[in-house]
Write an enzyme that holds these catalytic residues in place. Structure first.
Site, mmCIF file in Angstrom:
data_model
loop_
_atom_site.group_PDB
_atom_site.id
_atom_site.type_symbol
_atom_site.label_atom_id
_atom_site.label_comp_id
_atom_site.label_asym_id
_atom_site.label_seq_id
_atom_site.Cartn_x
_atom_site.Cartn_y
_atom_site.Cartn_z
ATOM 1 N N TYR A 52 0.969 -1.310 -0.076
ATOM 2 C CA TYR A 52 0.003 0.058 0.021
ATOM 3 C C TYR A 52 0.953 1.292 0.013
ATOM 4 C CZ TYR A 52 -5.119 -0.368 0.056
ATOM 5 O OH TYR A 52 -6.288 -0.304 -0.408
ATOM 6 N N GLU A 54 -0.366 4.766 -0.677
ATOM 7 C CA GLU A 54 -1.431 6.055 -0.627
ATOM 8 C C GLU A 54 -0.359 7.250 -0.670
ATOM 9 O OE1 GLU A 54 -4.613 5.702 1.949
ATOM 10 O OE2 GLU A 54 -5.690 4.589 0.671
ATOM 11 N N ASP A 198 -5.774 14.068 -25.168
ATOM 12 C CA ASP A 198 -5.624 12.879 -24.666
ATOM 13 C C ASP A 198 -4.991 12.163 -25.840
ATOM 14 O OD1 ASP A 198 -6.265 10.272 -24.233
ATOM 15 O OD2 ASP A 198 -8.499 10.299 -24.073
ATOM 16 N N THR A 224 -2.900 6.688 -22.139
ATOM 17 C CA THR A 224 -2.686 5.438 -21.666
ATOM 18 C C THR A 224 -1.451 5.094 -21.840
ATOM 19 O OG1 THR A 224 -3.417 4.605 -23.569
ATOM 20 C CG2 THR A 224 -5.160 4.615 -22.260
ATOM 21 N N LYS A 227 -0.718 1.300 -25.292
ATOM 22 C CA LYS A 227 -0.965 1.148 -26.723
ATOM 23 C C LYS A 227 0.217 1.309 -27.764
ATOM 24 C CE LYS A 227 -5.831 2.552 -26.167
ATOM 25 N NZ LYS A 227 -5.915 3.436 -24.871
ATOM 26 N N ARG A 233 -0.831 -2.054 -18.841
ATOM 27 C CA ARG A 233 -2.205 -1.339 -18.965
ATOM 28 C C ARG A 233 -2.150 -0.455 -17.682
ATOM 29 N NH1 ARG A 233 -6.093 -2.767 -21.775
ATOM 30 N NH2 ARG A 233 -4.758 -4.075 -22.918
#
Ligand SMILES: Cc1ncc(COP(=O)(O)O)c(C=O)c1O
Length: 430
Positions: A52, A54, A198, A224, A227, A233
């Site tokens: 974790y 955060e 984008d 992203t 691609k 991903r």
């Protein structure tokens, strides 16, 4: 690689083995997909998934973050270098998460946002009524010119003047041409809007310097990482030039000073919890690869391959939106061939060629049927294929599409597809 999994869960093991075979033995031509390197795969499948973290490097809400800070710092620094940006947030779990956090960096629910029409190549997150974007904002859309297939910049300017959007988002999922970010910025400035690009699709081609960068022209850039950029991903937000926060945005801790702080705060705690640190480590590895000369050559070949395939298809009387491509993808309108996208996608899949059905601009079919298919070259180029293979594959596509229902042609093409795949091996994983 999978010895423990094989013992622990034979069903998932088997599904993975079958997927490895599918990827190895078929021609992957979905424009939004690619094949990551073994180094990226290894970085993703490791113990950082347990952690974790955060917060951000140096300012976490959990102890024990020294090593994951190393990973996130490397990913951020490499992303900044790759795109010449002042700031990078590498935590978005996906492109959609990046977009929602970017929107809320400059707009609030109910504000007007202007994006590209989904039916003309835009993405769901650019204003579709079934997406958060269409549900939270008042959306106005622009599209492409029916005759040329290019974005109609006069229409963009007219709509912007009339609707006075708070935010304009440019970028697309199925647009084969280079986008003029400078022209978008001029329009945004005329109407007092902020501009987001984008670049989920062409990110790798932009990183390689083959397409113009939106960074100097946009208030924020989202992408992203999986691609053309060929990483794991995930998503990312880039701030080209960090500026004072003119949104007046505050948190319980006080006013956020800069746009980078707003972006970071919108990702965490705004829209996400703990980051996927194992994926962030893999992003760092992919960015290092993308900084190499090999990646530049790869990306140049992606475009050469797309152009070669587009020319071959046009020579066989396929209608391409805008008559060709500047990028890694093309959009084929199958109406003159009396075929729907759905039929074409299914027939090609049987022959071992994977594409997706896609709406074409001014389509008269539903999104479940469509009149077109979208084809891309990033994945096959990763396998080492070049123009010669693209021309042959164009012929195979035509052979399938002009012989729908002919089993022996499907078998013949499937067998040739298998041979081509063996010539360009991909993953040796068991
Ligand atoms: C232009 C564009 N933006 C955003 C996304 C969303 O990315 P994700 O599927 O990671 O949420 C996509 C995905 O296809 C895209 O094409």
């Amino acid at each position: 690689m999978f010895t423990n999994l094989k013992k622990a869960d034979s069903e998932i093991y088997q599904a993975i083995q079958n997927e490895i075979s599918r990827q190895n033995d078929t021609l992957e031509m979905i424009a939004s997909e690619n094949f990551v390197s073994l180094a990226v795969l290894e970085a993703m499948g490791q113990v950082m998934t347990n952690k974790y973290a955060e917060g951000y490097p140096g300012k976490r809400y959990y102890g024990g973050c020294a090593q994951v800070d190393v990973a996130e710092d490397l990913a951020r620094e490499r992303a900044k270098q790759l795109f010449q940006a002042d700031h990078a947030n590498v935590q978005p779990h996906s492109g959609s998460q990046a977009n929602i956090a970017a929107y809320f960096s400059y707009a609030n629910a109910g504000d007007t946002v202007m994006g590209m029409n989904l039916d003309h190549g835009g993405h769901l997150t650019h204003g579709s009524p079934v997406n958060f974007s269409g549900r939270l904002f008042r959306i106005v859309s622009y599209g492409v010119d029916e005759k040329t297939g290019y974005i109609d910049m006069n229409q963009v300017a007219e709509i912007a003047k009339k609707e006075k959007p708070r935010l304009i988002i440019t970028g697309a999922s199925a647009y084969p041409r280079e986008i003029d970010y400078q022209a978008f910025r001029e329009i945004a400035d005329q109407v007092g809007a902020k501009l987001i690009a984008d670049i989920a699709h062409p990110a790798g081609l932009i990183a390689a310097g083959l397409l113009k960068s939106p960074i100097p022209h946009c208030h924020l850039v989202t992408t992203t990482t999986h691609k053309t950029l060929r990483g794991p991903r995930g998503g990312m937000i880039l701030v080209g030039k960090d500026e004072e926060n003119d949104m007046g945005m505050t948190t319980p801790k006080g006013k956020l000073k800069t746009i980078s702080q707003i972006v970071d705060s919108n990702i965490f705690p705004g829209f996400q919890g703990g980051p996927l640190i194992h994926v962030i480590a893999a992003k760092a590895v992919a960015f290092k690869e993308a900084l190499s000369d090999d990646f530049k050559q790869y990306s140049a070949q992606v475009i050469k391959n797309a152009k070669a395939l587009a020319e071959k298809l046009v020579s066989m009387d396929y209608k391409l939106i805008s008559n060709g491509t500047d990028t890694h993808l093309m959009l084929v309108d199958l109406r003159n061939k009396r075929l729907t996208g759905k039929k074409a996608e299914e027939a090609l899949e049987q022959a071992g060629i994977t594409v997706n059905k896609n709406m074409v601009p001014y389509d008269d079919q539903s999104p479940f049927i469509t009149s077109g298919i979208r084809i891309g070259t990033p994945a096959l180029t990763t396998r080492g294929m070049q123009e010669e293979q693209m021309r042959e594959i164009g012929g195979l596509i035509d052979n399938v599409l002009t012989n729908i229902g002919n089993e022996s042609i499907v078998t013949q093409v499937r067998s040739r597809v298998f041979d081509i795949c063996q010539q360009f091996p991909l993953y040796q994983l068991e």
